[in-house]
Design a protein around this motif. Structure first.
Motif, short mmCIF file in Angstrom:
data_model
loop_
_atom_site.label_atom_id
_atom_site.label_comp_id
_atom_site.label_asym_id
_atom_site.label_seq_id
_atom_site.Cartn_x
_atom_site.Cartn_y
_atom_site.Cartn_z
N ALA A 107 12.28 7.59 5.92
CA ALA A 107 11.33 6.95 6.83
C ALA A 107 9.94 7.53 6.59
CB ALA A 107 11.76 7.17 8.26
N GLN A 108 8.95 6.64 6.56
CA GLN A 108 7.59 7.07 6.31
C GLN A 108 6.62 6.08 6.95
OE1 GLN A 108 8.02 5.32 1.80
NE2 GLN A 108 6.52 6.92 2.07
N HIS A 109 5.32 6.36 6.84
CA HIS A 109 4.31 5.47 7.39
C HIS A 109 3.44 4.92 6.27
CE1 HIS A 109 5.38 7.60 11.11
NE2 HIS A 109 4.92 6.54 11.74
N ALA A 110 2.85 3.77 6.54
CA ALA A 110 1.92 3.14 5.60
C ALA A 110 0.67 2.70 6.35
CB ALA A 110 2.58 1.93 4.93
N ASP A 111 -0.44 2.69 5.64
CA ASP A 111 -1.65 2.09 6.18
C ASP A 111 -2.42 1.43 5.06
OD1 ASP A 111 -3.26 4.09 4.90
OD2 ASP A 111 -3.12 5.39 6.64
N VAL A 112 -3.39 0.62 5.44
CA VAL A 112 -4.28 -0.04 4.48
C VAL A 112 -5.71 0.29 4.89
CG1 VAL A 112 -5.15 -2.26 3.63
CG2 VAL A 112 -2.68 -1.90 3.90
N ILE A 113 -6.49 0.72 3.92
CA ILE A 113 -7.90 1.05 4.17
C ILE A 113 -8.77 0.23 3.23
CG2 ILE A 113 -7.49 3.35 5.10
CD1 ILE A 113 -7.98 4.50 2.35
N ASP A 114 -10.02 0.03 3.62
CA ASP A 114 -10.87 -0.82 2.79
C ASP A 114 -11.21 -0.12 1.48
OD1 ASP A 114 -12.75 1.04 3.60
OD2 ASP A 114 -13.92 -0.35 4.80
N TRP A 115 -11.55 -0.94 0.50
CA TRP A 115 -11.84 -0.44 -0.84
C TRP A 115 -13.24 0.13 -0.89
CZ3 TRP A 115 -8.66 0.65 -4.60
CH2 TRP A 115 -9.19 0.94 -5.86
N VAL A 116 -13.37 1.30 -1.51
CA VAL A 116 -14.66 1.95 -1.64
C VAL A 116 -15.09 1.87 -3.10
CG1 VAL A 116 -15.94 4.11 -1.36
CG2 VAL A 116 -14.16 3.50 0.28
N ASP A 117 -16.22 1.22 -3.36
CA ASP A 117 -16.71 1.07 -4.72
C ASP A 117 -17.29 2.38 -5.25
OD1 ASP A 117 -16.11 -1.65 -5.06
OD2 ASP A 117 -17.91 -2.24 -3.96
N GLY A 118 -17.21 2.54 -6.55
CA GLY A 118 -17.78 3.71 -7.19
C GLY A 118 -16.84 4.26 -8.25
N GLU A 119 -17.37 5.12 -9.10
CA GLU A 119 -16.59 5.77 -10.15
C GLU A 119 -16.34 7.22 -9.77
OE1 GLU A 119 -15.28 4.44 -12.87
OE2 GLU A 119 -16.05 2.45 -12.28
N PRO A 120 -15.12 7.73 -10.00
CA PRO A 120 -14.87 9.14 -9.73
C PRO A 120 -15.87 10.04 -10.47
CG PRO A 120 -12.81 8.00 -10.19
CD PRO A 120 -13.92 7.04 -10.52
N LEU A 121 -16.28 11.09 -9.81
CA LEU A 121 -17.21 12.05 -10.42
C LEU A 121 -16.68 12.56 -11.75
CD1 LEU A 121 -19.53 14.09 -10.49
CD2 LEU A 121 -18.27 15.46 -8.81
N GLY A 122 -15.39 12.71 -11.86
CA GLY A 122 -14.78 13.17 -13.10
C GLY A 122 -13.28 13.21 -12.95
N GLU A 123 -12.63 13.79 -13.95
CA GLU A 123 -11.18 13.90 -13.96
C GLU A 123 -10.82 15.35 -14.25
OE1 GLU A 123 -7.32 12.08 -16.37
OE2 GLU A 123 -9.28 11.13 -16.54
N SER A 124 -9.88 15.88 -13.47
CA SER A 124 -9.48 17.27 -13.64
C SER A 124 -8.99 17.52 -15.06
CB SER A 124 -8.38 17.62 -12.64
OG SER A 124 -8.01 18.96 -12.77
N GLY A 125 -9.45 18.62 -15.65
CA GLY A 125 -9.02 18.98 -16.99
C GLY A 125 -9.84 18.40 -18.11
#
Length: 340
Positions: A107-125
């Motif tokens: 058993a778990q919970h779910a939600d939906v949130i609005d989409w946020v535009d933009g590019e990630p600052l970077g990627e780990s590693g």
């Protein structure tokens, strides 16, 4: 990490996502898995065609009250002008939907949130791709946005029943830290376990002796790593945005700053990055030299959290190897910064 999931589990995860999306009336689509860590996060489409993010919350990780509180704080930050995701109600008005046990899922919970535009600052590693000049711009904006978030948190009165975890000495270094017992987790060598146990005691003493300016404490994001900071360049205007408040709670504000800096320690432009972040933060909030002097302590504290986090999730690809690597990296960082 999502690409490394076994296909049978990935297929079951997609089916679970469609089960959740039925509550928003958009189950007839193939959800696009973006991340599988604390949450399984999918990019989806709403009935009106807008993009959104579906989150399947890790079973047993957060209580329902904590999940609702996360959504409440995100809403408060958005009301204060910070660029963060906002929850989207299901067809019958629920922001948080319970999902019963099914196949491979508890058993778990779910939600939906609005989409946020933009590019990630970077990627780990991976090295940051931006020029030093652009990094100054981005990290200055990041520091200013973090100051605004902390200011909004201080002015906000949480509603009755609000609950989030606390990243204090007990939550970081106690017998049951929030992200796991990093000093005695499975897979560590005897040498690593001994050194981490000693470091734990030393860090507790350092926390107890913190100067007053470094004790600034309140609601924090707690996970402003590169992937959770989006950079948006619309109409020539650059803005940073925050996503993934799954670990948000009460903690030292220095913990937030250290989290934003830790994975950049080996960048050639690190000194520039740190100076820009601190300078940006100071445009909106007091941050004395005495507080700044405690930053190395929080860099080590943040590094420790990765050991217990991966040890508690052996199902993730490469988890065992990461535990050993983060243990060595943390001990080396502590020695480098003069904390052991």
């Amino acid at each position: 990490m999502s690409a490394d999931l076994p296909k049978p589990f990935r297929d079951a995860l997609d089916d679970r996502a469609r089960q959740a999306l039925a509550h928003w009336g958009v189950a007839e689509q193939k959800p696009d898995l973006l991340k599988y860590r604390e949450n399984a996060v999918f990019r989806v489409r709403l009935a009106d065609g807008r993009p959104a993010a579906l989150r399947l919350h890790r079973a047993g990780y957060h209580a329902e009250a904590a999940l609702r509180s996360e959504l409440q704080w995100m809403a408060a930050l958005a009301d204060g002008g910070l660029a963060v995701p906002q929850p989207i109600a299901s067809r019958n008005g629920q922001l948080l939907v319970p999902l019963p046990p099914r196949q491979a899922f508890a058993a778990q919970h779910a939600d939906v949130i609005d989409w946020v535009d933009g590019e990630p600052l970077g990627e780990s590693g991976k090295p940051l791709a931006q020029s030093p000049e652009r990094l100054v711009e981005i990290f200055s904006a990041l520091g200013a946005a973090m100051a605004a978030m902390h200011n909004l948190a201080d002015r906000w009165t949480p509603p009755e029943g609000f609950w989030r975890a606390t990243w204090d000495e007990e939550g970081l270094l106690g017998d049951r830290p929030l992200w796991g017992r990093f000093w005695d987790c499975e897979g560590l060598s005897a040498v690593q376990a001994s050194a981490l146990s000693t470091l734990r005691l030393e860090l507790s003493q350092c926390l107890a002796a913190l100067p007053a300016p470094a004790r600034d404490f309140g609601l924090i994001h707690a996970d402003l790593v590169r992937e959770n900071v989006l950079v948006d360049h619309k109409a020539g205007d650059m803005r940073v945005k925050f996503i993934d408040f799954d670990d948000a709670g009460y903690g030292y504000r220095l913990f937030d700053l250290a989290t934003a800096l830790l994975k950049n320690r080996r960048e050639p432009a690190y000194d520039t990055i740190e100076a820009a972040l601190i300078s940006g933060y100071r445009t909106g909030r007091d941050f004395s030299d005495a507080a700044h002097s405690a930053l190395p302590l929080f860099l080590v504290l943040r590094s420790l959290t990765y050991i217990g986090w991966f040890a508690a999730r052996p199902e993730l690809p490469g988890a065992g190897e990461r535990v050993l690597r983060y243990a060595d990296e943390t001990l080396a960082l502590a020695a480098e910064l003069g904390l052991r």
